[in-house]
Design a protein around this motif. Structure first.
Motif, PDB file in Angstrom:
ATOM      1  N   VAL A 169       3.169  57.706 -23.181  1.00 53.42           N
ATOM      2  CA  VAL A 169       2.371  58.881 -22.863  1.00 53.42           C
ATOM      3  C   VAL A 169       0.947  58.407 -22.572  1.00 53.42           C
ATOM      4  O   VAL A 169       0.340  57.719 -23.405  1.00 53.42           O
ATOM      5  CB  VAL A 169       2.353  59.885 -24.032  1.00 53.42           C
ATOM      6  CG1 VAL A 169       1.496  61.099 -23.687  1.00 53.42           C
ATOM      7  CG2 VAL A 169       3.769  60.303 -24.413  1.00 53.42           C
ATOM      8  N   ILE A 215       2.271  69.041 -23.693  1.00 47.96           N
ATOM      9  CA  ILE A 215       3.398  68.149 -23.420  1.00 47.96           C
ATOM     10  C   ILE A 215       4.632  68.630 -24.150  1.00 47.96           C
ATOM     11  O   ILE A 215       4.540  69.394 -25.121  1.00 47.96           O
ATOM     12  CB  ILE A 215       3.031  66.709 -23.868  1.00 47.96           C
ATOM     13  CG1 ILE A 215       3.983  65.663 -23.276  1.00 47.96           C
ATOM     14  CG2 ILE A 215       2.998  66.602 -25.400  1.00 47.96           C
ATOM     15  CD1 ILE A 215       3.511  64.233 -23.491  1.00 47.96           C
ATOM     16  N   GLY A 242       5.324  68.519 -19.138  1.00 46.77           N
ATOM     17  CA  GLY A 242       3.946  68.688 -19.547  1.00 46.77           C
ATOM     18  C   GLY A 242       3.092  69.206 -18.416  1.00 46.77           C
ATOM     19  O   GLY A 242       3.524  69.274 -17.254  1.00 46.77           O
TER      20      GLY A 242
END
Length: 321
Positions: A141, A190, A259
């Motif tokens: 991420v 997200i 997300g």
């Protein structure tokens, strides 16, 4: 987990130029990449045509591999900046060590979440006396600008929230799904969720229209919005959806990733997520000189050397939508 490519290409990602504001069905086929001594992964992000899904910027799927008589996963100490790593297993165990002193075995359906922030190093390996099968996904991420220099941290969450409906159950890995919120620390809007579908299940999963989404098939055969997916393939779905139709041919396992589209432009190279080639060059120099990242104690082997920097300045490679 590390990108073990000895000649990694720099990747420019982020921004909204390649984000579909409408629902789409874009099949992402994996690229096979060796990882360590005995593991081969299917790399789905970044790809030539798709760099990110929300803040998700790296997706590897591996297994199920029979490692009963093999060492299994063996990834030496290596550095990260500017990202979070998510370890997610369907079978087997992964022993995590990092330069903060963390030592944790991550098991199936448990969240191992490492926030690299300004700098961290870690290793991952199958423990001695490990289970015979290894199957999972490794995900990164990207951290937004306001948090990418945060202090590094590691979290282990063995108990995660579950959402259920006729023919399916879902474990919320990160973010929020259908009102269930993961305890893992998230820095952008997200969602990551592991979905188990019964044989013949026909599900309409509620989602956020402002998010972009993709679905990774972990096991079994699934039909996602009319597209048949085999294990190790991923379907990009774009934005503008309020539900995702899912159907299983036999029992099946999926990972939903989504997300808010990531507005900032990023440069990814090797195990670093940054905003410029200069930042990446400095991170590589710090790792090579033994500065900044600390030491991972207990791994039986030397740390991973950094690849050589490209001869030309870091810039986008391959096809960009």
């Amino acid at each position: 987990m590390s990108d073990l490519d000895v000649r990694p290409e720099p990747v420019l990602c982020g921004g909204r130029d390649d984000v579909s504001a409408r629902p789409v069905r874009e099949l992402l086929r994996p690229r096979r990449v060796p990882l360590g001594e005995s593991t081969v992964v299917r790399r789905l992000l970044p790809s030539l045509g798709r760099r990110m899904v929300g803040a998700w910027c790296f997706v590897d799927h591996y297994g199920p591999d029979d490692i009963a008589d093999r060492p299994g996963m063996q990834v030496p100490p290596h550095p990260h900046i500017g990202l979070q790593t998510v370890s997610w297993l369907h079978a087997g165990e992964v022993l995590h060590r990092d330069s903060l002193g963390s030592l944790q075995t991550v098991r199936p359906k448990e969240l191992g979440l490492m926030t690299a922030g300004r700098a961290i190093a870690h290793s991952e390996e199958s423990p001695r006396g490990h289970a015979p099968l290894l199957h999972g996904a490794q995900l990164w991420v990207a951290l937004p600008d306001g948090h990418r220099h945060t202090e590094p941290a590691f979290e282990h969450h063995p108990d995660l929230p579950v959402v259920e409906g006729p023919g399916f159950s879902g474990t919320v890995i990160l973010g929020e799904l259908d009102g269930a919120i993961s305890p893992g620390t998230a820095f952008t809007p997200i969602v990551g969720a592991d979905l188990a579908l019964d044989d013949g299940a026909d599900v309409r999963l509620p989602v956020e229209p402002d998010f972009e989404y993709a679905v990774l098939t972990m096991s079994g055969i699934t039909v996602v919005d009319g597209v048949r997916l085999e294990p190790g393939s991923m379907l990009y779905l774009g934005c503008g959806r309020r539900e995702v139709p899912l159907r299983a041919e036999g029992r099946a396992g999926l990972v939903l990733l989504g997300g808010e589209p990531f507005a900032e432009k990023l440069v990814m190279w090797w195990n670093f997520v940054a905003r410029s080639g200069t930042e990446i060059a400095q991170a590589r120099a710090d790792w090579t000189s033994g500065d900044r990242f600390g030491t991972v104690h207990g791994y039986d082997g030397p740390p991973l050397p950094a690849p050589a920097m490209p001869a030309t300045p870091l810039k986008p490679r391959g096809r960009v939508r």
